[in-house]
Motif scaffolding. Structure first.
Motif, short mmCIF file in Angstrom:
data_model
loop_
_atom_site.label_atom_id
_atom_site.label_comp_id
_atom_site.label_asym_id
_atom_site.label_seq_id
_atom_site.Cartn_x
_atom_site.Cartn_y
_atom_site.Cartn_z
N ALA A 70 0.84 -1.20 0.00
CA ALA A 70 0.00 0.00 0.00
C ALA A 70 0.87 1.25 0.00
O ALA A 70 1.99 1.24 0.51
CB ALA A 70 -0.91 0.00 1.23
N ASN A 71 0.37 2.30 -0.58
CA ASN A 71 1.08 3.57 -0.61
C ASN A 71 1.33 4.02 0.82
O ASN A 71 0.39 4.30 1.56
CB ASN A 71 0.24 4.61 -1.36
N PRO A 72 2.60 4.10 1.24
CA PRO A 72 2.87 4.47 2.63
C PRO A 72 2.49 5.92 2.95
O PRO A 72 2.41 6.29 4.11
CB PRO A 72 4.39 4.25 2.77
N ILE A 78 1.77 16.07 5.73
CA ILE A 78 2.93 16.66 6.40
C ILE A 78 2.83 18.17 6.27
O ILE A 78 2.74 18.70 5.16
CB ILE A 78 4.25 16.13 5.79
N ASN A 79 2.81 18.84 7.42
CA ASN A 79 2.75 20.31 7.46
C ASN A 79 4.11 20.86 7.84
O ASN A 79 4.73 20.38 8.79
CB ASN A 79 1.70 20.77 8.47
N GLY A 103 3.06 15.63 11.39
CA GLY A 103 2.23 14.72 10.60
C GLY A 103 2.85 13.36 10.40
O GLY A 103 2.20 12.45 9.90
N SER A 104 4.11 13.20 10.78
CA SER A 104 4.79 11.92 10.67
C SER A 104 6.05 12.00 11.53
O SER A 104 6.10 12.79 12.47
CB SER A 104 5.12 11.61 9.21
N SER A 105 7.07 11.22 11.19
CA SER A 105 8.31 11.24 11.99
C SER A 105 9.51 10.94 11.10
O SER A 105 9.36 10.52 9.96
CB SER A 105 8.22 10.20 13.11
N GLY A 106 10.70 11.16 11.67
CA GLY A 106 11.94 10.88 10.96
C GLY A 106 12.20 11.84 9.83
O GLY A 106 12.65 11.43 8.76
N ALA A 134 9.84 18.91 3.63
CA ALA A 134 10.15 17.94 4.69
C ALA A 134 9.78 16.56 4.17
O ALA A 134 8.74 16.38 3.54
CB ALA A 134 9.37 18.26 5.95
N LYS A 135 10.67 15.58 4.40
CA LYS A 135 10.44 14.21 3.96
C LYS A 135 10.54 13.30 5.17
O LYS A 135 11.51 13.38 5.93
CB LYS A 135 11.47 13.82 2.90
N ASP A 136 9.52 12.42 5.36
CA ASP A 136 9.55 11.52 6.51
C ASP A 136 10.31 10.24 6.18
O ASP A 136 10.83 10.08 5.07
CB ASP A 136 8.14 11.24 7.03
N ALA A 137 10.38 9.34 7.14
CA ALA A 137 11.15 8.11 6.99
C ALA A 137 10.62 7.21 5.87
O ALA A 137 11.36 6.39 5.33
CB ALA A 137 11.16 7.34 8.31
N ASN A 138 9.35 7.37 5.47
CA ASN A 138 8.78 6.57 4.38
C ASN A 138 8.87 7.26 3.03
O ASN A 138 8.36 6.74 2.04
CB ASN A 138 7.31 6.25 4.68
N GLY A 139 9.46 8.46 2.98
CA GLY A 139 9.57 9.18 1.72
C GLY A 139 8.39 10.09 1.42
O GLY A 139 8.32 10.67 0.34
N CYS A 140 7.46 10.22 2.36
CA CYS A 140 6.31 11.11 2.17
C CYS A 140 6.79 12.54 2.38
O CYS A 140 7.62 12.80 3.26
CB CYS A 140 5.21 10.78 3.18
N THR A 141 6.28 13.48 1.59
CA THR A 141 6.76 14.86 1.66
C THR A 141 5.64 15.86 1.86
O THR A 141 4.48 15.61 1.55
CB THR A 141 7.52 15.24 0.37
#
Length: 177
Positions: A70-72, A78-79, A103-106, A134-141
């Protein structure tokens, strides 16, 4: 049983099939060569048909669908917020942006969308518009735009203009009278 690939585009999915109802059963995937094992590995996302054939030629088949994970980033927002410091003088390169994200972490941060760093602080900036990502540990921006401005060099300066009126008299000649 089917095991989906663990990464998008990955080829580590597998299908393990077991058939009953006869003897000397062999297995085939997508019409390929029959083999003694019902285990098929190295599979990417897709639909596969596993056929089983007994030694007397009786067959049965079942389709299995493997999917990419699934799309992580689904449901992740993410704000990006920041504290900005404008340059101290027109043309100076001492401005800064200190960003943080929720909105996430890492998180890692970038001011060009390509080069990421652990800190959200960007220093030695001139006046201009900056997009901080900002990019989280899963690559979400997530991104936000920030503008640094040069200070008004006239701020706090009062200019007073004074003058003296000078009247120029032209001598009158007696002949003109």
């Amino acid at each position: 049983s089917a095991v989906n690939p663990t990464t998008t585009g990955g080829n580590n999915g597998s299908i393990s099939a077991t058939a009953t109802g006869g003897s000397g059963i062999t297995y085939s995937i997508n019409g390929g060569t029959f083999q003694s094992s019902g285990n098929f590995t190295g599979l990417t996302a897709g639909t596969y048909t596993i056929s089983a054939k007994t030694s007397s030629g009786c067959t049965g088949s079942k389709s299995f669908t493997l999917t990419d994970p699934a799309n992580p980033c689904a449901g992740i927002t993410i704000n990006v917020t920041a504290t900005t410091t404008n340059p101290s003088a027109p043309g100076a390169s001492d401005g800064s942006i200190t960003a943080s994200a929720t909105g996430s972490s890492g998180f890692t941060y970038s001011k060009d969308g390509t080069n990421f760093q652990a800190s959200g602080t960007f220093s030695n900036l001139t006046a201009g518009s900056y997009t901080i990502t900002a990019k989280d540990a899963n690559g979400c921006t997530g991104s936000a735009n920030f503008t640094l401005t040069d200070p008004n060099p006239c701020s706090g300066v009062t200019i007073s203009v004074t003058g003296t009126k000078v009247i120029h008299l032209h001598p009158v000649r007696l002949m003109d009278l």
